[in-house]
Design a protein around this motif. Structure first.
Motif, PDB file in Angstrom:
ATOM      1  N   ASP A   5       0.998  -1.184  -0.070  1.00 38.14           N
ATOM      2  CA  ASP A   5      -0.040   0.094  -0.037  1.00 38.14           C
ATOM      3  C   ASP A   5       0.975   1.347   0.003  1.00 38.14           C
ATOM      4  OD1 ASP A   5       0.712   0.304   2.712  1.00 38.14           O
ATOM      5  OD2 ASP A   5      -1.041  -0.715   3.453  1.00 38.14           O
ATOM      6  N   TYR A   6       0.096   2.390   0.149  1.00 38.25           N
ATOM      7  CA  TYR A   6       0.921   3.840   0.040  1.00 38.25           C
ATOM      8  C   TYR A   6       1.643   3.807   1.408  1.00 38.25           C
ATOM      9  CZ  TYR A   6       1.282   8.333  -2.126  1.00 38.25           C
ATOM     10  OH  TYR A   6       1.731   9.534  -2.629  1.00 38.25           O
ATOM     11  N   THR A   7       1.739   3.033   2.243  1.00 35.77           N
ATOM     12  CA  THR A   7       2.761   3.176   3.369  1.00 35.77           C
ATOM     13  C   THR A   7       3.610   2.458   3.313  1.00 35.77           C
ATOM     14  OG1 THR A   7       1.512   1.318   4.577  1.00 35.77           O
ATOM     15  CG2 THR A   7       0.720   3.829   5.090  1.00 35.77           C
ATOM     16  N   GLY A   8       3.764   1.505   2.228  1.00 33.90           N
ATOM     17  CA  GLY A   8       4.834   0.364   2.069  1.00 33.90           C
ATOM     18  C   GLY A   8       4.753  -0.835   2.819  1.00 33.90           C
ATOM     19  N   THR A   9       3.614  -0.990   3.430  1.00 35.73           N
ATOM     20  CA  THR A   9       3.156  -2.228   3.907  1.00 35.73           C
ATOM     21  C   THR A   9       2.341  -3.172   3.137  1.00 35.73           C
ATOM     22  OG1 THR A   9       3.001  -1.037   5.987  1.00 35.73           O
ATOM     23  CG2 THR A   9       1.903  -3.189   6.089  1.00 35.73           C
ATOM     24  N   ALA A  10       2.349  -4.498   3.434  1.00 33.77           N
ATOM     25  CA  ALA A  10       1.700  -5.402   2.464  1.00 33.77           C
ATOM     26  C   ALA A  10       0.127  -5.208   2.621  1.00 33.77           C
ATOM     27  CB  ALA A  10       2.006  -6.897   3.056  1.00 33.77           C
ATOM     28  N   GLY A  11      -0.510  -5.387   1.459  1.00 33.87           N
ATOM     29  CA  GLY A  11      -1.890  -5.149   1.472  1.00 33.87           C
ATOM     30  C   GLY A  11      -2.647  -5.946   2.235  1.00 33.87           C
ATOM     31  N   ALA A  12      -3.756  -5.355   2.628  1.00 38.88           N
ATOM     32  CA  ALA A  12      -4.651  -6.209   3.480  1.00 38.88           C
ATOM     33  C   ALA A  12      -6.212  -6.393   2.549  1.00 38.88           C
ATOM     34  CB  ALA A  12      -5.089  -5.660   4.863  1.00 38.88           C
ATOM     35  N   ASP A  13      -6.928  -7.343   3.220  1.00 36.17           N
ATOM     36  CA  ASP A  13      -8.124  -7.430   2.557  1.00 36.17           C
ATOM     37  C   ASP A  13      -9.074  -6.150   2.638  1.00 36.17           C
ATOM     38  OD1 ASP A  13      -7.614 -10.028   2.345  1.00 36.17           O
ATOM     39  OD2 ASP A  13      -8.911 -10.855   3.646  1.00 36.17           O
ATOM     40  N   LEU A  14      -9.708  -5.741   1.455  1.00 37.18           N
ATOM     41  CA  LEU A  14     -10.703  -4.790   0.977  1.00 37.18           C
ATOM     42  C   LEU A  14     -11.896  -5.113   1.425  1.00 37.18           C
ATOM     43  CD1 LEU A  14     -10.045  -1.781   0.362  1.00 37.18           C
ATOM     44  CD2 LEU A  14     -10.877  -2.361  -1.970  1.00 37.18           C
ATOM     45  N   PHE A  15     -12.304  -6.218   1.367  1.00 42.28           N
ATOM     46  CA  PHE A  15     -13.656  -6.831   1.609  1.00 42.28           C
ATOM     47  C   PHE A  15     -13.936  -8.236   2.528  1.00 42.28           C
ATOM     48  CE2 PHE A  15     -13.922  -5.021  -2.661  1.00 42.28           C
ATOM     49  CZ  PHE A  15     -14.862  -4.068  -2.716  1.00 42.28           C
ATOM     50  N   SER A  16     -14.768  -8.228   3.296  1.00 43.77           N
ATOM     51  CA  SER A  16     -15.165  -9.239   3.945  1.00 43.77           C
ATOM     52  C   SER A  16     -16.278 -10.160   3.126  1.00 43.77           C
ATOM     53  CB  SER A  16     -15.754  -9.046   5.313  1.00 43.77           C
ATOM     54  OG  SER A  16     -16.839  -8.466   5.187  1.00 43.77           O
ATOM     55  N   ILE A  17     -16.273 -11.390   3.348  1.00 41.89           N
ATOM     56  CA  ILE A  17     -17.202 -12.251   2.659  1.00 41.89           C
ATOM     57  C   ILE A  17     -17.357 -13.491   3.750  1.00 41.89           C
ATOM     58  CG2 ILE A  17     -15.445 -13.829   1.334  1.00 41.89           C
ATOM     59  CD1 ILE A  17     -18.948 -12.580  -0.200  1.00 41.89           C
ATOM     60  N   PRO A  18     -18.569 -13.812   3.920  1.00 37.41           N
ATOM     61  CA  PRO A  18     -18.931 -15.101   4.755  1.00 37.41           C
ATOM     62  C   PRO A  18     -18.393 -16.374   4.323  1.00 37.41           C
ATOM     63  CG  PRO A  18     -20.968 -14.323   3.972  1.00 37.41           C
ATOM     64  CD  PRO A  18     -20.072 -13.256   3.443  1.00 37.41           C
ATOM     65  N   ALA A  19     -18.169 -17.088   5.033  1.00 37.39           N
ATOM     66  CA  ALA A  19     -17.902 -18.662   4.926  1.00 37.39           C
ATOM     67  C   ALA A  19     -18.940 -19.335   4.370  1.00 37.39           C
ATOM     68  CB  ALA A  19     -17.098 -19.266   6.021  1.00 37.39           C
ATOM     69  N   PRO A  20     -18.951 -20.484   3.739  1.00 42.51           N
ATOM     70  CA  PRO A  20     -20.009 -21.294   3.372  1.00 42.51           C
ATOM     71  C   PRO A  20     -20.744 -21.489   4.650  1.00 42.51           C
ATOM     72  CG  PRO A  20     -17.930 -21.796   2.140  1.00 42.51           C
ATOM     73  CD  PRO A  20     -17.594 -20.837   3.105  1.00 42.51           C
ATOM     74  N   ARG A  21     -22.277 -21.734   4.440  1.00 47.25           N
ATOM     75  CA  ARG A  21     -22.998 -22.237   5.572  1.00 47.25           C
ATOM     76  C   ARG A  21     -23.306 -23.588   5.698  1.00 47.25           C
ATOM     77  NH1 ARG A  21     -29.121 -19.718   6.297  1.00 47.25           N
ATOM     78  NH2 ARG A  21     -29.764 -21.279   7.802  1.00 47.25           N
ATOM     79  N   GLN A  35     -11.935  -2.176   4.527  1.00 50.29           N
ATOM     80  CA  GLN A  35     -10.933  -1.219   4.858  1.00 50.29           C
ATOM     81  C   GLN A  35     -11.453   0.406   4.197  1.00 50.29           C
ATOM     82  OE1 GLN A  35      -8.092   0.303   5.988  1.00 50.29           O
ATOM     83  NE2 GLN A  35      -7.483  -1.796   5.482  1.00 50.29           N
ATOM     84  N   ARG A  36     -11.143   1.013   5.104  1.00 53.26           N
ATOM     85  CA  ARG A  36     -11.513   2.462   5.117  1.00 53.26           C
ATOM     86  C   ARG A  36     -10.538   3.514   4.926  1.00 53.26           C
ATOM     87  NH1 ARG A  36     -17.445   2.591   4.243  1.00 53.26           N
ATOM     88  NH2 ARG A  36     -18.169   0.819   5.128  1.00 53.26           N
ATOM     89  N   ASP A  37      -9.361   3.094   4.802  1.00 52.73           N
ATOM     90  CA  ASP A  37      -8.070   4.168   4.756  1.00 52.73           C
ATOM     91  C   ASP A  37      -7.726   3.838   3.436  1.00 52.73           C
ATOM     92  OD1 ASP A  37      -5.865   5.516   4.972  1.00 52.73           O
ATOM     93  OD2 ASP A  37      -4.932   4.319   6.648  1.00 52.73           O
ATOM     94  N   PRO A  38      -7.857   5.179   2.620  1.00 53.38           N
ATOM     95  CA  PRO A  38      -7.434   4.926   1.219  1.00 53.38           C
ATOM     96  C   PRO A  38      -5.944   4.734   0.854  1.00 53.38           C
ATOM     97  CG  PRO A  38      -7.592   7.284   1.951  1.00 53.38           C
ATOM     98  CD  PRO A  38      -8.323   6.328   3.180  1.00 53.38           C
ATOM     99  N   ASN A  39      -5.282   4.925   2.049  1.00 59.62           N
ATOM    100  CA  ASN A  39      -3.785   4.822   1.933  1.00 59.62           C
ATOM    101  C   ASN A  39      -3.253   3.357   1.916  1.00 59.62           C
ATOM    102  OD1 ASN A  39      -2.707   7.413   1.681  1.00 59.62           O
ATOM    103  ND2 ASN A  39      -2.860   7.659   4.007  1.00 59.62           N
ATOM    104  N   ARG A  40      -4.567   2.400   2.440  1.00 57.40           N
ATOM    105  CA  ARG A  40      -4.177   0.819   2.546  1.00 57.40           C
ATOM    106  C   ARG A  40      -4.426   0.155   1.271  1.00 57.40           C
ATOM    107  NH1 ARG A  40      -3.504  -1.160   7.277  1.00 57.40           N
ATOM    108  NH2 ARG A  40      -2.381  -2.747   5.989  1.00 57.40           N
ATOM    109  N   ILE A  41      -4.701   0.891   0.158  1.00 61.11           N
ATOM    110  CA  ILE A  41      -4.968   0.322  -1.169  1.00 61.11           C
ATOM    111  C   ILE A  41      -3.601  -0.011  -1.644  1.00 61.11           C
ATOM    112  CG2 ILE A  41      -5.925   0.643  -3.434  1.00 61.11           C
ATOM    113  CD1 ILE A  41      -8.000   2.223  -2.432  1.00 61.11           C
ATOM    114  N   ALA A  42      -3.550  -1.249  -1.986  1.00 61.30           N
ATOM    115  CA  ALA A  42      -2.129  -1.903  -2.523  1.00 61.30           C
ATOM    116  C   ALA A  42      -1.899  -1.812  -3.985  1.00 61.30           C
ATOM    117  CB  ALA A  42      -2.005  -3.273  -1.931  1.00 61.30           C
ATOM    118  N   ALA A  43      -1.644  -0.359  -4.400  1.00 64.45           N
ATOM    119  CA  ALA A  43      -1.450  -0.159  -5.827  1.00 64.45           C
ATOM    120  C   ALA A  43      -0.189  -0.498  -6.436  1.00 64.45           C
ATOM    121  CB  ALA A  43      -1.889   1.400  -6.011  1.00 64.45           C
ATOM    122  N   ALA A  44       0.879  -0.558  -5.678  1.00 65.38           N
ATOM    123  CA  ALA A  44       2.164  -0.751  -6.020  1.00 65.38           C
ATOM    124  C   ALA A  44       2.539  -2.431  -5.850  1.00 65.38           C
ATOM    125  CB  ALA A  44       3.217   0.005  -5.267  1.00 65.38           C
TER     126      ALA A  44
END
Length: 624
Positions: A310-326, A421-430
């Motif tokens: 991401d923009y801070t140089g940190t490994a990107g994290a999940d942007l969305f959550s999705i439930p596990a199969p029921r 993820q609500r922090d725009p700097n955490r988008i892993a563009a690089a």
């Protein structure tokens, strides 16, 4: 006296005939009424010395002008028409939800990937990053709203089915009571009771479909899908009960002598059959497919996020959550086992529900809707989970023999997708690595793509040097030789690098960590291309095509049901016309009959008057 008797018989017969005509006219607009007709026959005369002398007319029978074959066609048509009316109406609603501009995914989907392309153009722009988050939030919201709408349609179908089941049970009870009254009438039952029974059978057929079998005593047995709804004077009872796999779902059953019998989709026709068919064959597969595409999208986008920095140089994290199969346990399970499910292979996901059974110390799987056996691998442990159609299952506790579970791989998954993820700097563009080619290299190999494979290990990465020993092996930071095949990634502690071209012995590459605030858009291009990546059906189908195919299937179901409804409506109209031609009341015809019987009645009255005159004349002659 023979003249008087003859006139009296005619007077009574034509009075009965006029009464029948009047009854027909009075019921011209009564639903289900069948025209009646008085059949007359000559009364047996007597032999005299002067020859045979007739003794008038008698009512042979009151005939109900009904055609059994036409009635059977009408009953069959009513059942099919009721089924298609419900199937078409609800399929149209589903199509509107999935394709309508205000409710479909098309607009938010296009806006989200448009924002991703905007990030590719300006990877360092805070505005572009925020636009992607806003578009992602809108897309997740639309996905949840659409899944909620489909769930509401399902609950509405269950509620309407419950209402129609009550009506069907009432009609079955009334048919059984009419059977009792008709049988009590012996060989000459009241024709109005027969009409009332026929009308209720037709209404019941429109709800459940019906096959009608007449008994020798005149009672009608009504069957639907092989199950007896009415047997003589006994009525069966339909019921909606809780699905043993899911308390929020209803199943249809019929109370029988041996206990309730579950009726699967397709067992009934009519409106109830159409509601069941829509829910099981159209709605639930559409909801599962919606969840499958949502799962594939969120999983792929998150995986691409984790591959970059991401923009801070940190490994990107999940942007969305999705439930596990029921996974739902059957209400009758006696063991302590629970199953934890997770998606292991998005490309292998299929969506339809699966029934898992434990018997004889082993697990087996079948398709819930069809009973088709499915391949199941693994032992169910954490190290060797059960694996089926892209889902892994870990068993905890102890299953008992006969225990059953229902796996819903993707149904309802779209209702749980959310932007986390609500922090725009955490988008892993690089891309995570900056690779430099040594100036002395003799081969044409060039760094192509890099990704993070283990964020924890990559956190301590400070750089690396790769040197090729020959065209088939390399070493990292002068470590041991590692075999290499062209096209396969070079892997290190938490990272991987792919090369284009062919290296030769001595070629060197220097790797450095991408710093914070980098303007690199390598991973952003991967994010923007998720929609066109082959992720579904083993990689054969991309997400955008998958969404289009889902919408097209819903539209196809609606069009197909609509065309079948139009055709069935024409068939039903013809059946009604045939019934009216045979059994309907024609006022012109009844008026002509009334006039004819009135004249005959008046003539019969004149015969009686003549007989009276003759008798009075005879009495007068005797008195002299």
């Amino acid at each position: 006296m023979s003249v008087l008797s003859t006139g009296a018989s005619a007077l009574l017969a034509f009075q009965r005939a006029m009464g029948t005509v009047s009854h027909n006219v009075a019921n011209v607009n009564t639903p289900g009424y069948t025209r009646q007709r008085v059949d007359l026959e000559a009364r047996a005369g007597t032999q005299t010395g002067n020859g045979y002398v007739g003794s008038g007319v008698a009512v042979q029978q009151l005939q109900r002008l009904a055609d059994g074959l036409v009635f059977a066609r009408q009953v069959d048509s009513s059942g099919e028409l009721g089924r298609l009316q419900q199937l078409s109406a609800y399929s149209d609603r589903l199509d509107g939800l999935l394709s309508g501009p205000a409710t479909s995914l098309s607009g938010p989907w296009t806006a989200f990937f448009g924002a991703a392309k905007g990030l590719v153009a300006e990877p360092g722009s805070a505005v572009a990053r925020q636009a992607l988050l806003d578009a992602g939030d809108q897309l997740a919201t639309r996905w949840r709203a659409l899944d909620t709408q489909l769930g509401n349609v399902g609950r509405e179908v269950d509620a309407r089915m419950a209402s129609q089941v009550d009506v069907a049970n009432q009609l079955a009870g009334e048919i059984a009571r009419l059977n009792r009254d008709i049988v009590a009438g012996g060989s000459t039952p009241n024709p109005d009771l027969l009409d009332q029974r026929a009308l209720r059978i037709e209404k019941l057929a429109s709800l459940t479909g019906a096959d009608v079998v007449e008994q020798d005593d005149g009672a009608m047995n009504v069957f639907s899908g092989g199950q007896a709804l009415v047997l003589g004077t006994r009525a069966g009872k339909l019921a909606l009960s809780v699905d043993p796999f899911a308390p929020d779902r209803k199943v249809l059953s019929l109370d029988a002598v041996g206990g309730p019998v579950k009726l699967p989709s397709g067992a009934l026709s009519g409106e109830i059959g159409g509601l069941l068919e829509f829910r099981d064959r159209v709605l639930e597969p559409a909801r599962a497919e919606l969840g499958r595409v949502a799962t594939a999208f969120a999983s792929a986008f998150n995986a691409t996020q984790r591959a970059g920095v991401d923009y801070t140089g940190t490994a990107g994290a999940d942007l969305f959550s999705i439930p596990a199969p029921r996974v739902d346990a059957h209400a009758a399970n006696s063991g302590s086992a629970t199953l934890a499910a997770s998606v292991a292979d998005v490309g292998a996901l299929k969506g339809p529900d699966i029934t898992l059974r434990f018997a004889g110390g082993a697990w087996s799987a079948t398709r819930s809707s069809t009973g088709e056996p499915l391949a199941l691998a693994g032992a169910g442990t954490a190290g060797d989970p059960l694996r089926i159609e892209g889902v892994s299952l870990v068993v905890a506790g102890t299953p008992a023999n006969g225990d059953r579970f229902e796996l819903r791989p993707t149904s309802g998954a779209a209702g749980g997708i959310a932007l986390v993820q609500r922090d725009p700097n955490r988008i892993a563009a690089a891309a995570p690595l900056q690779a430099r080619v040594d100036a002395a290299n003799l081969g044409d190999a060039r760094p192509a793509a890099s990704r993070i494979t283990d964020p924890a290990a990559f956190a301590g990465f400070g750089g690396a040097a790769i040197e090729f020993i020959d065209a088939n092996s390399y070493m990292i930071d002068n470590g041991p030789p590692i075999a290499w095949t062209p096209g396969t990634p070079i892997t290190g502690a938490g990272w991987s690098l792919t090369l284009d071209g062919t290296p030769v012995a001595g070629d060197r590459f220097s790797l450095a960590r991408t710093p914070a605030r980098a303007s690199d858009n390598t991973n952003a291009r991967q994010l923007a291309g998720v929609d066109a990546r082959g992720l579904l059906d083993g990689g054969a189908l991309d997400l955008t095509t998958g969404l289009s195919a889902m919408t097209a299937r819903a539209g196809g179901e609606a069009r197909h049901a609509g065309m079948n409804l139009d055709a069935q409506q024409a068939i039903h109209d013809q059946a009604i016309a045939d019934r009216e031609a045979t059994s309907g009341v024609n006022l012109d015809e009844e008026a002509a009959d009334l006039l004819r019987y009135q004249q005959a009645y008046q003539a019969a009255a004149q015969v009686i008057a003549t007989a009276d005159t003759m008798f009075q004349t005879l009495l007068g002659a005797v008195r002299r």
